[in-house]
Design an enzyme around this catalytic site. Structure first.
Site, short mmCIF file in Angstrom:
data_model
loop_
_atom_site.label_atom_id
_atom_site.label_comp_id
_atom_site.label_asym_id
_atom_site.label_seq_id
_atom_site.Cartn_x
_atom_site.Cartn_y
_atom_site.Cartn_z
N ARG A 162 -40.05 -28.85 -2.66
CA ARG A 162 -41.37 -29.19 -2.59
C ARG A 162 -41.61 -28.54 -0.92
O ARG A 162 -42.74 -28.50 -0.67
CB ARG A 162 -41.48 -30.62 -2.45
CG ARG A 162 -41.24 -31.36 -3.85
CD ARG A 162 -42.17 -32.23 -4.10
NE ARG A 162 -41.85 -32.73 -5.60
CZ ARG A 162 -41.54 -33.69 -5.94
NH1 ARG A 162 -41.38 -34.73 -5.22
NH2 ARG A 162 -41.47 -33.79 -7.16
N ASP A 168 -54.65 -44.10 0.26
CA ASP A 168 -53.33 -43.31 0.00
C ASP A 168 -53.12 -42.65 1.36
O ASP A 168 -54.10 -42.34 2.25
CB ASP A 168 -53.54 -42.32 -1.04
CG ASP A 168 -52.32 -41.87 -1.65
OD1 ASP A 168 -52.06 -42.44 -2.54
OD2 ASP A 168 -51.64 -40.93 -0.95
#
Lengths: 658, 293
Positions: B42, B151
């Site tokens: 990632r 978020d």
């Protein structure tokens, strides 16, 4: 002090206990009363607070008495919870409780000892396997699985021959927890008992032998879904444990078994949706062996579980171009993690026909996925991929990937790439096109780049200076020298980097002003450049920076001095006393092969940071002499961090051989 | 020139630990030991974007570069997956509609005001789902309603505000709901209708940030589903303290179906609904609710 205050509301009683000072006289009895409260919340907060009381041994003894209160289920469970949180202090009283006349008490003791998980309870628990009460023996067996140790493993293995199925089951589960499989023939025999089959498969997965794989594959053919899933779970475990060379053997056995199943693909698709992650792991292994392209989508979806990502990528790469086409055609239908995995797999599965579909994927907002798609476009070998890649150079997040992709594409389509980049530079589309043009165009691009280096916009000047330095040293030095005096910070940084790359006899003198630049970014770039071009005449400036409070500058200075071969003892000592641990590690790395470095490493074995201790251990392992062995051994005994411990252990082993 | 032309750099165990600890200290997200491979994959694009040679250089970048704060956010975004979809965990949503909404209607009848928080809302599917369920119930038509989605990733918030979704996000959405709450925008994609969007707002919030949490108004219900799986025990406790603080007394906390508050204290009461288990911030002693906003 009153026992528990008689507040009418649960919340008040809860708060009263929450706010109780554990050091108060009489707190123990108040909390014990709290264990008997009708509200689980109050019981829980009482148990939590009991764990913080001083004199844990007294607390443990008192809690053991609560365990003895028949009819007080809530209080007994809360007392057990508190005992499990007391750690070592509860060990002695609990071991004594294993001899209590009441089997309920003995069972409690075994359960809590299992939760404590302390190896010192191993032998008392092994002895408790002789308990006359079956429930106690089962609890003891389960506890041994958590406590671990050689005696536990042997005792559990012996239990596999016990006539009582519950004991055999708990022993198998314990061995699975300990990852200590018994001999293969013992496990194989247990597989025939339907009550033990699932646990036996778990243990079988721990046996890294092809015979075990063959038996697991028989499970794959079972008509019972739970058995098939248990077998797949075993397969997943086995592959995790197997070395890569053995993976091929395992897959060959699996493939042979799956070929005998007419509905293998369907079964695997179903298993890829299973709740249990080990089942999905096994299904991925099987899907890779089968190489069935129709499984591409469910395989990609398995990436929703992060831990399966490696296996998902491996499996997708095995599904061939047809699998790639299936992914490409359904990317929009996949979940976000599945798309990410699919995109990465596609890099190896694309061809010239994939450009349109790949470009459609670029419409997504996810930058990390788009970066993978950019890489894939570079590998299509198609001229159609050139315009979208050049367009992407305007995106800062993707410009680097697009530049590299264009470099790859230029291998098969140089003229098209060059023409598109020239056009992009001519219309000032993006400075990233300048770097790409230099990389692909080489010397013929120099006139255009020279002109850019005189542009009114600093962005273009900066890009041109760096790009030219990659194409022509002479022109690069000339432009870099001018850039070092530029009024724009970004151009000075480019000049510094170019000078660092190109070097030359004057480089050190030219970089000196940059080392004192008003902007810290320029100074940082200059420090790195001095190291890169070998400008030893700037060593004094760097030595000063080693003590600079800005860790970035200090680290860069130590690294640069190391590159210059000038990381002298004084420099290392200064760096090692810097408050920033990164500077200390840079010093260790810089002195790794010197006597001073070894001495530094010995002095840092007790540093408060694990990474510094690990770095010191590495230096000792690489360069220390036998005289360092005792210190390394002492440090190893005291080391609590797993990674530092491993590094120290390696160092001790290497030092012992010297 | 980076090493990407020849192959990607590997992350050493030490680099993994340093990066993991750095991320953890920023936002409490814990990357487990067995996730080194995932972290490596990632973060590769980040190295590529920054032109860095290896993960050690990336760690130094996160420590020292002028852009380190922005890059840390980018790293966190890369490390947290955002897998969600509309009407996820339907049995819990049914219990919410059938059992909690009537309670909330009665409880807040005087103020006619309702606040729901979708904590860790990702790309907005859950926040919009809640607004749709409220619309569907017809209980709050002329109320002051707000569903607040937060978020830690700014990128997903951009997607949430855009409110356009594809088939994956709609895999649990019935044709009827699709018809009523979405409009097609082509390419197999749909957009949430404006009347639903009017009830939903979004904001950037680190769930461990106690100061930042003061910006979140007092809530009647907090949905914090499949968020705490990213946190270790200490961070979960901190998050729960913040969530409790932002709930009105008597307000509800709903977790994901595989989550519970075991070992996390007992600041919340467990409430057994017919269709689900939920948590509730206890009422203040002597009060029956309605205060504390």
């Amino acid at each position: 002090m009153n026992p528990l205050p008689e507040f009418p509301a649960e919340e008040e009683r809860y708060r009263a206990l929450q706010e109780l000072d554990p050091g108060t006289t009489g707190a123990l009895e108040v909390l014990v009363a709290g264990l008997h409260d009708e509200s689980w919340r109050v019981r829980h907060v009482a148990a939590e607070t009991l764990k913080r009381l001083p004199s844990s041994r007294d607390v443990a003894e008192r809690l053991i008495r609560v365990l003895d209160e028949r009819g007080e289920t809530g209080a007994r469970n809360a007392a057990a919870e508190a005992l499990a949180g007391l750690g070592g202090a509860a060990l002695g009283p609990l071991v004594r409780l294993l001899s209590h006349p009441d089997p309920d008490q003995r069972k409690f003791a075994a359960d809590i000892l299992g939760q404590l998980g302390q190896r010192t309870a191993e032998m008392p628990l092994v002895q408790a396997l002789e308990d006359p009460d079956l429930n106690v023996r089962v609890s003891v067996s389960e506890a041994l699985g958590r406590v671990g140790g050689e005696h536990s493993a042997r005792a559990l293995e012996a239990l596999l021959a016990d006539p009582e199925p519950l004991l055999r089951l708990s022993a198998l589960e314990g061995l699975a927890l300990l990852r200590r499989p018994p001999p293969l023939h013992v496990v194989l025999a247990l597989l025939d008992d339907s009550r033990l089959q699932r646990s036996a498969f778990r243990v079988l997965g721990l046996v890294p032998q092809v015979v075990a794989t063959e038996r697991i594959c028989q499970g794959l053919a079972s008509g019972v879904r739970s058995v098939r899933e248990a077998a797949l779970g075993a397969l997943g475990t086995q592959v995790t444990l197997a070395e890569s060379v053995r993976r091929g053997e395992i897959e060959a056995v699996v493939l042979a078994a799956l070929r005998r199943l007419p509905d293998a693909g369907e079964r695997l698709a179903q298993a890829l949706e299973a709740e249990d992650v080990t089942v999905r792991a096994g299904a991925l292994v099987a899907a890779a062996a089968l190489g069935e392209p129709s499984l591409a989508l469910p395989v990609a979806e398995a990436a929703r579980e992060d831990r399966l990502l490696r296996e998902v990528l491996n499996t997708l790469s095995r599904l061939g171009p047809e699998g790639g086409r299936a992914l490409l055609g359904h990317m929009a239908d996949l979940s976000s993690p599945a798309r990410a995995a699919a995109a990465e797999a596609l890099v190896d599965l694309v061809d010239a026909d994939s450009v349109t579909a790949l470009c459609a994927l670029l419409e997504w907002a996810e930058d990390d996925l788009r970066a993978v798609v950019v890489r894939a476009l570079g590998r299509t070998r198609s001229p159609e991929a050139v315009p979208p890649l050049v367009d992407l150079l305007v995106d800062p997040a993707l410009a680097g990937a697009a530049t590299r992709a264009l470099g790859v594409l230029a291998g098969s389509n140089r003229a098209a790439v060059l023409a598109a980049l020239e056009a992009a530079v001519a219309r000032r589309a993006t400075s990233a096109a300048v770097a790409a043009l230099a990389r692909v165009g080489g010397a013929p691009a120099l006139p255009a780049l020279r002109q850019l280096a005189r542009d009114a916009e600093p962005t273009w000047r900066a890009a041109a200076v760096e790009a030219v330095s990659e194409v022509d040293g002479g022109v690069g030095r000339e432009l870099a020298r001018a850039a070092l005096a530029d009024e724009a910070m970004q151009v000075r940084i480019s000049g510094v980097r170019a000078m660092g790359r190109l070097g030359g006899p004057e480089a050190g003198a030219l970089l000196r002003p940059a080392l004192h630049d008003e902007d810290v970014s320029v100074r940082l770039a200059a420090v790195e450049a001095v190291g890169a071009c070998g400008a030893v005449d700037r060593a004094t400036d760097l030595e000063v920076l080693v003590r600079h409070p800005d860790g970035a500058l200090a680290v860069a200075a130590v690294r640069a001095l190391s590159r210059l071969g000038l990381a002298v003892p004084g420099v290392l000592r200064n760096a090692a006393s810097h408050p920033d641990a990164e500077v200390v590690k840079a010093a260790l790395s810089a002195g790794a092969e010197t006597e001073e470095g070894v001495s530094l490493a010995l002095s840092l074995l007790g540093h408060p940071r694990w990474d510094v201790r690990a770095a010191a251990a590495r230096v000792l392992g690489d360069s220390g002499g036998p005289e360092c062995l005792d210190a390394a051994r002492l440090a190893l005994e005291a080391e609590a961090d797993a990674l530092a411990r491993q590094t120290l252990s390696d160092a001790v082993e290497r030092l012992s051989r010297r | 020139m980076t090493r990407f032309d020849d192959g990607r750099p590997e992350m050493t165990l030490e680099e993994f630990r340093l990066l993991r600890d750095h991320v953890y200290s920023h936002c409490g997200i814990l990357v487990h030991e067995d996730m080194k491979f995932v972290m490596e994959r990632r973060l590769w694009p980040r190295l590529e974007a920054l032109g860095l040679m290896d993960f050690g250089a990336y760690h130094r970048y996160l420590r020292y570069d002028a852009q380190r704060h922005a890059e840390l956010e980018a790293a966190v975004e890369s490390l947290t997956t955002h897998e969600t979809y509309f009407f996820r965990e339907p049995s819990q949503l049914k219990a919410f509609c059938d059992e909690l909404l009537p309670i909330l209607e009665k409880r807040n009848g005087r103020t006619r005001r309702l606040r729901l928080w979708s904590a860790g809302c990702s790309s907005g599917e859950e926040a919009y789902t809640l607004a749709m369920l409220l619309k569907d119930s017809r209980r709050f038509d002329d109320w002051d309603v707000e569903v607040y989605g937060t978020d830690i990733s700014r990128r997903v918030l951009t997607l949430a505000r855009r409110a356009e979704y594809g088939p994956s996000a709609l895999r649990a959405t019935s044709a009827d709901l699709l018809e009523r709450f979405f409009v097609p925008v082509g390419n197999n994609r749909v957009r949430v209708r404006d009347e639903v969007r009017a009830w939903v707002s979004f904001g950037h919030h680190n769930l461990l940030d106690e100061t930042g949490s003061q910006l979140v108004p007092r809530m009647d219900v907090v949905f914090c589903r499949n968020v705490m799986i990213y946190f270790d025990l200490a961070a979960r406790r901190r998050v729960l303290r913040i969530v409790r603080d932002r709930l009105v007394p008597g307000g509800y906390l709903l977790l994901g179906h595989s989550e519970n508050l075991l070992n996390l204290g007992a600041d919340f009461e467990l409430v057994h609904l017919r269709g689900d288990l939920v948590y509730r911030r206890p009422e203040l002693p002597g009060l029956t609710g309605g205060e504390g906003r």
